[in-house]
Design a protein around this motif. Structure first.
Motif, PDB file in Angstrom:
ATOM      1  N   ALA A  11     152.958  -1.790  34.304  1.00  0.00           N
ATOM      2  CA  ALA A  11     153.646  -0.595  34.792  1.00  0.00           C
ATOM      3  C   ALA A  11     155.093  -0.684  34.318  1.00  0.00           C
ATOM      4  CB  ALA A  11     153.590  -0.550  36.313  1.00  0.00           C
ATOM      5  N   PRO A  12     155.601   0.377  33.668  1.00  0.00           N
ATOM      6  CA  PRO A  12     156.970   0.326  33.136  1.00  0.00           C
ATOM      7  C   PRO A  12     158.014   0.139  34.236  1.00  0.00           C
ATOM      8  CG  PRO A  12     155.870   2.390  32.536  1.00  0.00           C
ATOM      9  CD  PRO A  12     154.955   1.655  33.450  1.00  0.00           C
ATOM     10  N   ILE A  13     159.036  -0.599  33.917  1.00  0.00           N
ATOM     11  CA  ILE A  13     160.093  -0.938  34.866  1.00  0.00           C
ATOM     12  C   ILE A  13     160.771   0.311  35.432  1.00  0.00           C
ATOM     13  CG2 ILE A  13     162.076  -1.238  33.329  1.00  0.00           C
ATOM     14  CD1 ILE A  13     160.965  -3.731  35.948  1.00  0.00           C
ATOM     15  N   ALA A 130     157.616 -19.236  36.003  1.00  0.00           N
ATOM     16  CA  ALA A 130     156.173 -19.137  36.256  1.00  0.00           C
ATOM     17  C   ALA A 130     155.764 -17.727  36.682  1.00  0.00           C
ATOM     18  CB  ALA A 130     155.765 -20.141  37.327  1.00  0.00           C
ATOM     19  N   GLN A 131     156.720 -16.923  37.112  1.00  0.00           N
ATOM     20  CA  GLN A 131     156.451 -15.562  37.574  1.00  0.00           C
ATOM     21  C   GLN A 131     156.658 -14.531  36.462  1.00  0.00           C
ATOM     22  OE1 GLN A 131     158.850 -14.743  40.989  1.00  0.00           O
ATOM     23  NE2 GLN A 131     157.560 -13.078  41.706  1.00  0.00           N
ATOM     24  N   THR A 132     156.870 -15.012  35.240  1.00  0.00           N
ATOM     25  CA  THR A 132     157.038 -14.115  34.104  1.00  0.00           C
ATOM     26  C   THR A 132     155.907 -14.344  33.107  1.00  0.00           C
ATOM     27  OG1 THR A 132     158.392 -15.648  32.802  1.00  0.00           O
ATOM     28  CG2 THR A 132     159.556 -14.179  34.330  1.00  0.00           C
ATOM     29  N   ILE A 133     155.666 -13.327  32.297  1.00  0.00           N
ATOM     30  CA  ILE A 133     154.648 -13.428  31.257  1.00  0.00           C
ATOM     31  C   ILE A 133     155.059 -12.543  30.098  1.00  0.00           C
ATOM     32  CG2 ILE A 133     153.203 -11.572  32.230  1.00  0.00           C
ATOM     33  CD1 ILE A 133     150.770 -13.456  31.416  1.00  0.00           C
ATOM     34  N   LYS A 134     154.693 -12.937  28.905  1.00  0.00           N
ATOM     35  CA  LYS A 134     155.016 -12.149  27.717  1.00  0.00           C
ATOM     36  C   LYS A 134     154.054 -10.964  27.606  1.00  0.00           C
ATOM     37  CE  LYS A 134     156.792 -16.056  25.025  1.00  0.00           C
ATOM     38  NZ  LYS A 134     158.011 -16.077  25.719  1.00  0.00           N
ATOM     39  N   LEU A 154     153.548 -10.102  38.284  1.00  0.00           N
ATOM     40  CA  LEU A 154     154.290 -10.893  37.301  1.00  0.00           C
ATOM     41  C   LEU A 154     155.269  -9.973  36.579  1.00  0.00           C
ATOM     42  CD1 LEU A 154     151.321 -12.872  35.675  1.00  0.00           C
ATOM     43  CD2 LEU A 154     152.964 -13.747  37.356  1.00  0.00           C
ATOM     44  N   PHE A 155     156.438 -10.502  36.261  1.00  0.00           N
ATOM     45  CA  PHE A 155     157.421  -9.764  35.481  1.00  0.00           C
ATOM     46  C   PHE A 155     157.047  -9.894  34.007  1.00  0.00           C
ATOM     47  CE2 PHE A 155     159.493 -10.625  39.454  1.00  0.00           C
ATOM     48  CZ  PHE A 155     160.251  -9.488  39.689  1.00  0.00           C
ATOM     49  N   GLY A 164     158.437  -4.451  32.357  1.00  0.00           N
ATOM     50  CA  GLY A 164     157.606  -3.918  33.425  1.00  0.00           C
ATOM     51  C   GLY A 164     157.036  -5.011  34.298  1.00  0.00           C
ATOM     52  N   ILE A 165     156.064  -4.610  35.073  1.00  0.00           N
ATOM     53  CA  ILE A 165     155.400  -5.523  35.999  1.00  0.00           C
ATOM     54  C   ILE A 165     153.897  -5.314  35.903  1.00  0.00           C
ATOM     55  CG2 ILE A 165     155.006  -5.997  38.462  1.00  0.00           C
ATOM     56  CD1 ILE A 165     157.956  -5.470  38.941  1.00  0.00           C
TER      57      ILE A 165
END
Length: 185
Positions: A11-13, A130-134, A154-155, A164-165
């Motif tokens: 989902a876009p930021i 750990a809460q981010t992903i590419k 995840l961010f 986004g998320i």
């Protein structure tokens, strides 16, 4: 599904409501409530409330649970479960810490004073790696991060930029549809 990338479910930021890190507890509670109401009525695309600094940089997200942690500023002194091993029966540890630190006993006492004094930045959990992903990561990697980290979202980063998320609920829906369509259940 193996070829689906994280960005396809992101989902876009720009679709997320925001609040300033300088907002107080009461303002944050109102903003969370409004985000939920807007989402349920169809006026808002997302109910996750993002926290930003004065420059507009996203610092994290605020959930009702995060907000409740703001009632007791000493919660942060408890063990950081994101960096420790999972212990199935941890209540004895919490009880011991509660007794030693005299916290967690009456977080609802003096509620009105606390809601005016506490600022979001005082209890916001910072985003950890750990809460981010590419964005180009596979859904396999996203599922792994969700399960191991026990995250609900995840961010998503494109390079260093937050784009986004991805929510666990969206990944679950994708997995369910694959089960229904491909597994012929």
């Amino acid at each position: 599904m193996e070829k689906t990338k994280v960005y396809e479910l992101t989902a876009p930021i720009k679709d997320f409501p925001r609040i300033s890190e300088e907002a107080n507890f009461a303002e944050a509670a109102k903003a969370l409530h409004q985000a939920q109401e807007n989402y349920l009525s169809g006026k808002g695309k997302q109910r996750i409330l993002l926290v930003e600094n004065k420059q507009g940089k996203i610092l994290g997200k605020l959930s009702p649970l995060d907000l409740m942690r703001g009632l007791e500023p000493q919660y942060h002194r408890l063990a950081d479960v994101s960096k420790s091993a999972f212990v199935a029966n941890y209540e004895y540890v919490i009880k011991s810490m509660r007794e030693q630190m005299s916290i967690l006993e009456k977080p609802l006492n003096d509620l009105c004073r606390k809601t005016g004094e506490s600022k979001v930045k005082d209890f916001l959990k910072p985003v950890i790696e750990a809460q981010t992903i590419k964005a180009q990561s596979s859904l396999n990697e996203a599922l792994h991060k969700f399960i191991v980290g026990r995250f609900d979202s995840l961010f998503v980063l494109d390079g260093e930029k937050l784009t986004g998320i991805i929510k666990f609920s969206d990944l679950y829906a994708e997995i369910y549809m694959t089960i229904v369509e491909e597994c012929k259940l």
